[in-house]
Each structure stands twice: as structure tokens, then as C-alpha cells.
Design a protein around this motif. Structure first.
Motif, PDB file in Angstrom:
ATOM      1  N   CYS A   2       0.720  -1.002  -0.045  1.00 50.38           N
ATOM      2  CA  CYS A   2      -0.237  -0.180   0.183  1.00 50.38           C
ATOM      3  C   CYS A   2       0.385   1.327   0.424  1.00 50.38           C
ATOM      4  CB  CYS A   2      -1.091   0.427   1.185  1.00 50.38           C
ATOM      5  SG  CYS A   2      -2.298  -1.384   1.456  1.00 50.38           S
ATOM      6  N   ALA A   3       0.613   2.545  -0.963  1.00 47.47           N
ATOM      7  CA  ALA A   3       1.383   3.795  -0.762  1.00 47.47           C
ATOM      8  C   ALA A   3       1.215   3.838   1.211  1.00 47.47           C
ATOM      9  CB  ALA A   3       0.076   4.632  -1.479  1.00 47.47           C
ATOM     10  N   LEU A   4       1.919   5.156   1.423  1.00 47.63           N
ATOM     11  CA  LEU A   4       2.004   5.992   2.718  1.00 47.63           C
ATOM     12  C   LEU A   4       0.687   6.633   3.422  1.00 47.63           C
ATOM     13  CD1 LEU A   4       4.798   7.642   2.459  1.00 47.63           C
ATOM     14  CD2 LEU A   4       4.566   5.614   3.911  1.00 47.63           C
ATOM     15  N   ASP A   5       0.268   5.196   4.140  1.00 46.06           N
ATOM     16  CA  ASP A   5      -0.949   6.188   5.286  1.00 46.06           C
ATOM     17  C   ASP A   5      -3.006   5.501   3.728  1.00 46.06           C
ATOM     18  OD1 ASP A   5      -2.891   7.858   6.579  1.00 46.06           O
ATOM     19  OD2 ASP A   5      -3.248   9.129   5.701  1.00 46.06           O
ATOM     20  N   GLY A   6      -2.551   4.421   3.109  1.00 50.10           N
ATOM     21  CA  GLY A   6      -3.490   3.714   2.478  1.00 50.10           C
ATOM     22  C   GLY A   6      -4.025   3.101   3.263  1.00 50.10           C
ATOM     23  N   THR A   7      -5.184   2.225   2.638  1.00 50.74           N
ATOM     24  CA  THR A   7      -5.704   1.163   3.648  1.00 50.74           C
ATOM     25  C   THR A   7      -5.814  -0.316   2.500  1.00 50.74           C
ATOM     26  OG1 THR A   7      -7.252   2.978   4.194  1.00 50.74           O
ATOM     27  CG2 THR A   7      -7.984   0.728   3.932  1.00 50.74           C
ATOM     28  N   LEU A   8      -5.467  -1.132   2.703  1.00 53.34           N
ATOM     29  CA  LEU A   8      -5.514  -2.129   2.128  1.00 53.34           C
ATOM     30  C   LEU A   8      -7.314  -3.419   2.811  1.00 53.34           C
ATOM     31  CD1 LEU A   8      -4.521  -5.493   1.333  1.00 53.34           C
ATOM     32  CD2 LEU A   8      -3.756  -5.463   2.933  1.00 53.34           C
ATOM     33  N   LEU A   9      -7.862  -3.184   1.670  1.00 50.60           N
ATOM     34  CA  LEU A   9      -8.960  -3.865   1.870  1.00 50.60           C
ATOM     35  C   LEU A   9      -8.922  -4.926   1.563  1.00 50.60           C
ATOM     36  CD1 LEU A   9     -12.236  -3.317   1.907  1.00 50.60           C
ATOM     37  CD2 LEU A   9     -12.362  -2.514   0.155  1.00 50.60           C
ATOM     38  N   ALA A  10      -9.499  -5.601   2.437  1.00 47.73           N
ATOM     39  CA  ALA A  10      -9.523  -7.091   2.154  1.00 47.73           C
ATOM     40  C   ALA A  10     -11.058  -7.842   2.302  1.00 47.73           C
ATOM     41  CB  ALA A  10      -8.977  -8.433   3.155  1.00 47.73           C
ATOM     42  N   VAL A  11     -11.912  -8.198   0.945  1.00 51.81           N
ATOM     43  CA  VAL A  11     -12.897  -8.705   0.605  1.00 51.81           C
ATOM     44  C   VAL A  11     -12.940 -10.442   0.322  1.00 51.81           C
ATOM     45  CG1 VAL A  11     -15.001  -7.950  -0.841  1.00 51.81           C
ATOM     46  CG2 VAL A  11     -13.246  -6.317  -0.379  1.00 51.81           C
ATOM     47  N   GLY A  12     -13.859 -11.029   0.943  1.00 52.28           N
ATOM     48  CA  GLY A  12     -13.574 -12.482   0.834  1.00 52.28           C
ATOM     49  C   GLY A  12     -13.162 -12.715   2.177  1.00 52.28           C
ATOM     50  N   LEU A  13     -13.216 -14.219   1.834  1.00 51.33           N
ATOM     51  CA  LEU A  13     -12.731 -15.096   2.407  1.00 51.33           C
ATOM     52  C   LEU A  13     -11.717 -16.325   2.565  1.00 51.33           C
ATOM     53  CD1 LEU A  13     -15.922 -15.814   4.660  1.00 51.33           C
ATOM     54  CD2 LEU A  13     -14.518 -14.557   5.174  1.00 51.33           C
ATOM     55  N   PRO A  14     -10.440 -15.244   1.942  1.00 49.92           N
ATOM     56  CA  PRO A  14      -8.971 -16.252   1.994  1.00 49.92           C
ATOM     57  C   PRO A  14      -9.892 -18.194   2.883  1.00 49.92           C
ATOM     58  CG  PRO A  14      -8.334 -14.517   3.280  1.00 49.92           C
ATOM     59  CD  PRO A  14     -10.230 -14.613   3.187  1.00 49.92           C
ATOM     60  N   ALA A  15      -8.476 -19.036   1.747  1.00 50.62           N
ATOM     61  CA  ALA A  15      -8.760 -20.225   2.887  1.00 50.62           C
ATOM     62  C   ALA A  15      -7.287 -20.882   3.149  1.00 50.62           C
ATOM     63  CB  ALA A  15      -7.817 -21.198   1.064  1.00 50.62           C
ATOM     64  N   GLU A  16      -7.075 -19.699   3.465  1.00 45.37           N
ATOM     65  CA  GLU A  16      -5.819 -19.779   4.473  1.00 45.37           C
ATOM     66  C   GLU A  16      -5.405 -18.163   5.000  1.00 45.37           C
ATOM     67  OE1 GLU A  16      -1.645 -18.507   1.721  1.00 45.37           O
ATOM     68  OE2 GLU A  16      -2.729 -19.771   1.011  1.00 45.37           O
ATOM     69  N   ASN A  17      -4.326 -17.930   6.090  1.00 42.63           N
ATOM     70  CA  ASN A  17      -4.461 -17.037   7.560  1.00 42.63           C
ATOM     71  C   ASN A  17      -3.672 -15.811   6.460  1.00 42.63           C
ATOM     72  OD1 ASN A  17      -5.288 -18.516   8.787  1.00 42.63           O
ATOM     73  ND2 ASN A  17      -3.532 -19.059  10.364  1.00 42.63           N
ATOM     74  N   ILE A  18      -3.630 -14.233   6.504  1.00 43.85           N
ATOM     75  CA  ILE A  18      -3.069 -13.854   6.118  1.00 43.85           C
ATOM     76  C   ILE A  18      -1.896 -12.968   6.945  1.00 43.85           C
ATOM     77  CG2 ILE A  18      -2.890 -11.676   4.872  1.00 43.85           C
ATOM     78  CD1 ILE A  18      -6.041 -12.286   3.618  1.00 43.85           C
ATOM     79  N   CYS A  19      -0.665 -12.956   6.914  1.00 43.48           N
ATOM     80  CA  CYS A  19       0.030 -12.666   7.839  1.00 43.48           C
ATOM     81  C   CYS A  19       0.604 -11.678   6.952  1.00 43.48           C
ATOM     82  CB  CYS A  19       0.801 -13.359   7.749  1.00 43.48           C
ATOM     83  SG  CYS A  19       0.807 -14.939   8.632  1.00 43.48           S
ATOM     84  N   PHE A  20       0.694  -9.941   7.591  1.00 42.64           N
ATOM     85  CA  PHE A  20       0.790  -9.144   7.458  1.00 42.64           C
ATOM     86  C   PHE A  20       1.978  -8.594   8.375  1.00 42.64           C
ATOM     87  CE2 PHE A  20      -3.402  -8.892   6.986  1.00 42.64           C
ATOM     88  CZ  PHE A  20      -3.395  -8.448   5.752  1.00 42.64           C
ATOM     89  N   PRO A  21       3.251  -7.773   7.493  1.00 39.42           N
ATOM     90  CA  PRO A  21       5.121  -7.244   7.940  1.00 39.42           C
ATOM     91  C   PRO A  21       4.523  -6.263   9.322  1.00 39.42           C
ATOM     92  CG  PRO A  21       4.997  -6.738   6.800  1.00 39.42           C
ATOM     93  CD  PRO A  21       3.341  -7.712   6.219  1.00 39.42           C
ATOM     94  N   PRO A  22       4.357  -6.238  10.489  1.00 39.13           N
ATOM     95  CA  PRO A  22       4.121  -5.448  11.548  1.00 39.13           C
ATOM     96  C   PRO A  22       4.931  -3.971  11.588  1.00 39.13           C
ATOM     97  CG  PRO A  22       4.971  -7.299  12.788  1.00 39.13           C
ATOM     98  CD  PRO A  22       4.859  -7.963  11.498  1.00 39.13           C
ATOM     99  N   ILE A  23       6.537  -4.001  11.333  1.00 44.13           N
ATOM    100  CA  ILE A  23       7.057  -2.948  10.675  1.00 44.13           C
ATOM    101  C   ILE A  23       6.744  -2.271   9.963  1.00 44.13           C
ATOM    102  CG2 ILE A  23       9.504  -2.204  10.426  1.00 44.13           C
ATOM    103  CD1 ILE A  23      10.204  -4.391  12.520  1.00 44.13           C
TER     104      ILE A  23
END
Length: 88
Positions: A2-23
């Protein structure tokens, strides 16, 4: 990403867990918003974002002869994104 100060929109239900790097998420001040379902207006907004080139999807191609293998991968949750079958 995402761009700085962006929004990641997750629509739907994925078959697996989603991980995001916190830093990276904190440094970019990214917001995450998720929805398992949506309204017609939500769909219009997502389609408008796609038309504006703001959405990227992982797309893998497979030959038509690999269709059964691709379906098996879909059934077992091994696909991240989309699979497109290429006709000869």
C-alpha cells in the motif's frame, strides 16, 4: 504494498491465513479493513478502484491440459490469487 497512509481492503474469505509485516505496516501507517460480504455499492467502489488500476491481483497461468491439477489446487487452498487457463 500500500501507499503511505493507505488502506488495504480484504474482501472475501481466503482459504489461508493472511500475515502482514508489522514493522512495514506501522512505518507506512497502513490501515487494514476487511469484509466477508459487501453491498452493491461496495462492489461498485471496488470495481471503480480496479478500473483506476489501484488493485493488483496475483494471476498464474496454466495450460488447458493442467485444468484438473489447477482445480485440485483450488480445492485444497493452495492457490493465492487467480489461475487463468490458457487455450492452445
Amino acid at each position: 504494498m500500500c501507499a503511505l497512509d493507505g488502506t488495504l481492503l480484504a474482501v472475501g474469505l481466503p482459504a489461508e491465513n493472511i500475515c502482514f509485516p508489522p514493522i512495514m505496516m506501522a512505518a507506512a501507517e497502513v490501515r487494514i479493513q476487511a469484509s466477508a460480504v459487501g453491498t452493491r455499492q461496495d462492489l461498485r467502489e471496488v470495481l471503480a478502484m480496479a478500473a483506476a488500476g489501484k488493485i493488483r491481483c496475483r494471476v498464474a497461468t496454466r495450460s488447458l491440459s493442467e485444468a484438473n491439477k489447477a482445480l485440485d489446487q483450488l480445492r485444497t487452498g493452495q492457490v493465492s490469487g487467480r489461475i487463468v487457463l490458457v487455450m492452445p
